[in-house]
Design an enzyme around this catalytic site. Sequence first.
Site, PDB file in Angstrom:
ATOM      1  N   ASP A 185       0.852  -1.189   0.000  1.00 22.45           N
ATOM      2  CA  ASP A 185       0.000   0.000   0.000  1.00 22.45           C
ATOM      3  C   ASP A 185       0.886   1.237   0.000  1.00 22.45           C
ATOM      4  OD1 ASP A 185      -2.493   1.513   0.256  1.00 22.45           O
ATOM      5  OD2 ASP A 185      -1.785   1.966   2.290  1.00 22.45           O
ATOM      6  N   GLU A 275      -1.764  -1.179  -5.793  1.00 22.52           N
ATOM      7  CA  GLU A 275      -2.854  -0.343  -6.311  1.00 22.52           C
ATOM      8  C   GLU A 275      -2.392   0.370  -7.572  1.00 22.52           C
ATOM      9  OE1 GLU A 275      -5.850   1.418  -3.064  1.00 22.52           O
ATOM     10  OE2 GLU A 275      -3.764   1.910  -2.643  1.00 22.52           O
ATOM     11  N   ASP A 356      -2.439   1.969   7.066  1.00 23.39           N
ATOM     12  CA  ASP A 356      -1.765   1.479   5.856  1.00 23.39           C
ATOM     13  C   ASP A 356      -1.543  -0.034   5.912  1.00 23.39           C
ATOM     14  OD1 ASP A 356      -1.583   4.063   4.767  1.00 23.39           O
ATOM     15  OD2 ASP A 356       0.210   4.486   5.946  1.00 23.39           O
TER      16      ASP A 356
END
Length: 375
Positions: A185, A275, A356
């Site tokens: 992340d 991501e 996170d």
Amino acid sequence: MNKAIKYRLYPTTEQAVIFSKTFGCCRKIWNLMLSDKINSYELTGTFERQTPAMYKKEYPYLKEVDSLALSNVQLNLESAIRNCFDRKRKIRNGFPVYKSSKHSRKSYTTNYVYNNIRLGENYINLPKVKKVSAVIHRLPDPDWKLKSVTVSQDSDGKYYASVLFEYEDINSNHIPDITNAIGLDYKSDGLYMDSNGNIGSDHKYYRESHSKLSKEQRKLSRMKGSKKGETKSNNYLKQSKKVNRIHTHTSNQRKDNLHKLSTKIANSYDVVCVESLDMKNISNKDFGNGKATMDNGYGMFINFLEYKMADRGKYLVKVDRYYPSSQICSCCGRKHKLKLTDRIYKCECGAVMDRDYNAAINILNEGLRLLKETD
């Protein structure tokens, strides 16, 4: 598959002049052909095809440089125009613009034809330039085929040659272990947080060199040539190189760190889930941390990780940027809306963890789900 190896060049004064001429001729050909294409479209509604040979009679100095470099300019311009009007592309490029001698990148590409490019122990033989001294830190495998060379000059005056090779993918039959996976992340103050709770890197190389850079930039601003339209003095040009060296050093520090981190992850895991973020868009938001976002180099890190995982026959899975990884509880699946200031995730199920870290676990789970669907 293709792979490029970048070598540092040490040209003589005469060879540096040839490089400079080639950079200028490539820029000249681009601008001439672009101008003619625009004029032809205004008159006929179509882009007529031009070749570098059409301009050599009017501009004889174009014959002094590598003809393959000029041909590649033609191909690049035609490709840029096609991409601009291609409706099938997800991200359509803008229309090509004219190149400037001050702001455009100094580079050219030449192709391998009839053994015109050769790699030695301490040199690279290039068309028109002959043998150029180079640091050959890595030799290609014997079965690799040389395709092309891109010669470039950085803002600090250093020359490089990026040699492109074609090779057969020997890892295409590799079967990755899906259980050996990790989720990453994005973390603004540490590059990334993984699903094991580890933080990537807390280095801010631009911030670390900021005081030295600002000192040299202040000196530059006081010299003759800093004002618009003013003739640049020799001292201004020397000081400008000092400033550019600091920028290059900072960039090299960042790249070195990102290469080490991405190589470590690619060697350790068979599946990496991340991501698909638009870092340029994030840096332009009104968060007040645009400089820190670009200093992180997360987008470059993902690019490094992508080709290194592919080289090893492993998977890099990109989760949609709109997937609410920070809002879902990784323990029970409940969803909670969080503000950017909320750094700790708390859920009714009793889970309390770093925001996170929770998001990294959710990215891992979603990435594995997407990978199973594709299989």
